[in-house]
Design an enzyme around this catalytic site. Structure first.
Site, PDB file in Angstrom:
ATOM      1  N   GLY A 242       0.655  -1.303   0.091  1.00 26.86           N
ATOM      2  CA  GLY A 242      -0.122   0.003   0.000  1.00 26.86           C
ATOM      3  C   GLY A 242       0.888   1.156   0.106  1.00 26.86           C
ATOM      4  N   ARG A 243       1.960   1.249   0.887  1.00 31.97           N
ATOM      5  CA  ARG A 243       2.995   2.410   1.028  1.00 31.97           C
ATOM      6  C   ARG A 243       3.548   2.566  -0.288  1.00 31.97           C
ATOM      7  NH1 ARG A 243       4.358   0.519   7.027  1.00 31.97           N
ATOM      8  NH2 ARG A 243       2.391   1.226   7.920  1.00 31.97           N
ATOM      9  N   TYR A 362      -1.674   8.943   5.994  1.00 33.76           N
ATOM     10  CA  TYR A 362      -2.266   7.738   5.707  1.00 33.76           C
ATOM     11  C   TYR A 362      -1.329   6.851   5.386  1.00 33.76           C
ATOM     12  CZ  TYR A 362      -4.191   9.062   1.083  1.00 33.76           C
ATOM     13  OH  TYR A 362      -4.303   9.416  -0.302  1.00 33.76           O
ATOM     14  N   GLU A 363      -1.883   5.409   5.677  1.00 31.85           N
ATOM     15  CA  GLU A 363      -0.853   4.130   5.591  1.00 31.85           C
ATOM     16  C   GLU A 363       0.472   4.391   6.279  1.00 31.85           C
ATOM     17  OE1 GLU A 363      -1.139   1.980   2.197  1.00 31.85           O
ATOM     18  OE2 GLU A 363      -3.197   2.582   1.394  1.00 31.85           O
ATOM     19  N   GLY A 364       0.302   4.990   7.332  1.00 31.04           N
ATOM     20  CA  GLY A 364       1.813   5.085   8.349  1.00 31.04           C
ATOM     21  C   GLY A 364       2.090   6.597   8.279  1.00 31.04           C
TER      22      GLY A 364
END
Ligand code: CAA
Ligand code: FAD
Length: 380
Positions: A242-243, A362-364
Site C-alpha cells: 500500500g505504501r 495515511y498508510e502510516g
C-alpha cells in the site's frame, strides 16, 4: 536495475495519462468542491484494468507488474488524487490482500469482482484509539464456533460509504497481543454493520472517508483471512505494498504541481520578462525537478523490489517518506510560483497542495515510516 521502461510500460503510462486528461480533469474541481465520489469514473477505470492492475487475469485482473501500477498511479494522481486513492486502496490493500493471503473461494467470490471494478474495496485497520498504534485494536471478534461476532468502531475508512467488501482487523484474543488479531472479509449490508457520516476533509475531497460501526455482526468463519492470529501480520505485509501506492500518489501530486508551475512561469511576465527567467523562480524549478526525480527513483526501486520478489518493507517506507515530503514541499512552491492565481481553484495547484498533506499521514505517518526504517537499519 534497468532504468528503461518497456514498450508495454510506456503504453500503460500513456493510457493512464490520456484517461486522466480526458476523463478525470474535466470535473475535478467540482468533485473536490462538492465532495463527490467519482462513481462513473471508477467503473471506467475498472474497464481499463486500473482497479486490479497486478491481479492475475484468471481472477479478472490485468496481470501487470508493480512498475506498471506506479506508472498508472502517478498519472492519475497528477490530475486527481481522490480518484487515485480509490485505485490505490482497491489495488494494493484489498485486491493484493485477498490474492496473496485469501483462500481460493475468497478469491473467486470477491477478488474477481474487485479486480474489474464491479466491487470497490475498503481496508479497515484504524480506530479512534488505534491509529499509528495499530496493535491496540479495540474492535473484538469473538469465536463462536462456525462464526465470529464482531463489535467495535473503525474510523477514517477510505471508500467507507461506497465499498462492497471491507477487510476488517479485529482482536480475537487480547492476551496474545498482536498475535491475537485476525482479518475478516465483511460484506456491505451484513446485519449490524453501519456506515457513519462522511468526513469533511482538507484534501482528497472526492474520496469517501467514513467511520464504521459493527454491532454484533455475525461473520462466517470462512471469511477469516489466513490462520488464526495472522491478522496483524496480514495488515503489515499488505500495507508495505500500500505504501508503494501512496508513494506513487505523492509522486504524481508533486509532478502535477511541477508541470503546472513550469508552464505558468514560462507564460507569466513580471519586470519585463517571464518569471522563469528570474533566478529565484528558476532555482525553485531546479529543486523541484531534482527532488521529484529522486522521489521517482525511490518509488521505482520499491516497485522493482516487489516485482523481483525482494523484501520491500523498507524500500516502500523510504519511498513513501520521501515522496510525501517532496509532494508537500513542492506543492507549496507551486502555489508560490503562481502568485495570487495559486490561491484560487481554477489553477489546480491549491488543490494539489491540500491533497499532498494526506500522503504524510495515511498508510502510516511519516514518523511511523521512520520507525520502520530505523528499526530495520538498527537491527541489521
Ligand atoms: N511483516 C510481517 N510482520 C510484521 C511486520 C511486517 N511488515 N511488521 C511488524 N510485524 C510483526 C512483528 O514482527 C511483530 O511480531 P512478533 O511479536 O512475532 O515479533 C508484530 O508484527 C508486532 O510488531 P511490532 O512489535 O513492530 O508492533 P508495534 O506496536 O511496535 O507497531 C508499527 C509497529 C510499524 C508502528 C505498526 O503499528 C504500524 O505500521 N503502524 C501504522 C499503521 C498504519 O500504517 N495504518 C494505516 C491504515 S490503512 C490506511 O491508512 C489506508 C489509507 O489511508 C488509504
Ligand atoms: P495518531 O496515531 O494519533 O498520531 C498523531 C501524531 O503522533 C502523528 O504525527 C504521529 O506520527 C505521531 N506519533 C504517534 N505515535 C508515534 C510514535 N511512536 N513516535 C513518533 N510519533 C508518533 N485507516 C484505515 O485503516 N483505512 C483507511 O482506508 C484509511 N484512510 C484514511 C483516509 C484519510 C483521509 C485519513 C485522514 C486517514 C485514513 N486512515 C485510514 C487512517 C490513517 O491511517 C491514520 O490517520 C494514521 O495511521 C494515523 O493515525 P491517527 O490519525 O490515529 O494519528
Amino acid at each position: 536495475m534497468d532504468f528503461n521502461l518497456t514498450e508495454e510500460h510506456k503504453m500503460i503510462r500513456d493510457a493512464a495519462r490520456d484517461f486522466a486528461q480526458t476523463e478525470l480533469l474535466p470535473g475535478v474541481i467540482e468533485r473536490d468542491e462538492i465532495q463527490q465520489f467519482p462513481d462513473e469514473l471508477v467503473k471506467k477505470m475498472g474497464a481499463l484494468g486500473f482497479m486490479g492492475v497486478m491481479v492475475d487475469p484468471k481472477y479478472g485482473g490485468s496481470g501487470m507488474d508493480a512498475i506498471s501500477y506506479v506508472l498508472i498511479m502517478e498519472e492519475l494522481s497528477k490530475i486527481d488524487a481522490s480518484a487515485s486513492v480509490i485505485v490505490s486502496v482497491n489495488n494494493s490493500l484489498v485486491c493484493y490482500g485477498i490474492e496473496a493471503f485469501g483462500t481460493e473461494s475468497q478469491k473467486e467470490k470477491y477478488l474477481t469482482k474487485l479486480a474489474t471494478g464491479e466491487f470497490v474495496g475498503a481496508f479497515c485497520l484504524s480506530e479512534p484509539e488505534a491509529g499509528s498504534d495499530a496493535t491496540s485494536q479495540k474492535t473484538t471478534a469473538i469465536d463462536k464456533g462456525d462464526h465470529y461476532v464482531l463489535n467495535g468502531t473503525k474510523n477514517w475508512i477510505t471508500n467507507g460509504g461506497r465499498a462492497d467488501v471491507y477487510l476488517v482487523m479485529a482482536q480475537t484474543d487480547k492476551d496474545k497481543g498482536s498475535h491475537g488479531i485476525n482479518a475478516f472479509i465483511i460484506e456491505k449490508g451484513m446485519d449490524g454493520f453501519h456506515v457513519g457520516p462522511k468526513e469533511n476533509k482538507l484534501g482528497i475531497r472526492g474520496s469517501d472517508t467514513h467511520t464504521l460501526q459493527f454491532n454484533d455482526v455475525k461473520v462466517p468463519k470462512e471469511n477469516r483471512i489466513g490462520d488464526d492470529g495472522f491478522g496483524f501480520r496480514f495488515a503489515m505485509k499488505t500495507l508495505s505494498g500500500g505504501r508503494i501506492g501512496i508513494a506513487s500518489q505523492a509522486l504524481g501530486i508533486a509532478q502535477g504541481a511541477y508541470e503546472l508551475a513550469l508552464k505558468y512561469s514560462n507564460e507569466r511576465k513580471a519586470f519585463g520578462k517571464e518569471i522563469s527567467k528570474h533566478q529565484a523562480i528558476a532555482f525553485k524549478l531546479a529543486d523541484m525537478y531534482t527532488e521529484i526525480s529522486a522521489a521517482r527513483h525511490l518509488v521505482m526501486k520499491a516497485a522493482w523490489d516487489k516485482d523481483q520478489g525482494n523484501n520491500y518493507d523498507v524500500s516502500s517506507a523510504v519511498a513513501k517518506l520521501y515522496a510525501s515530503k517532496v509532494a508537500m514541499e513542492h506543492t507549496v512552491e507551486a502555489v508560490q510560483i503562481h502568485g495570487g492565481n495559486g490561491f484560487v481553484k481554477d489553477y489546480h495547484v491549491e488543490r494539489l497542495m491540500r491533497d499532498a498533506k494526506i500522503t504524510q499521514i495515511y498508510e502510516g505517518t511519516s514518523e511511523i515510516q521512520k520507525i520502520v526504517i530505523s528499526r530495520s537499519i538498527l537491527r541489521d
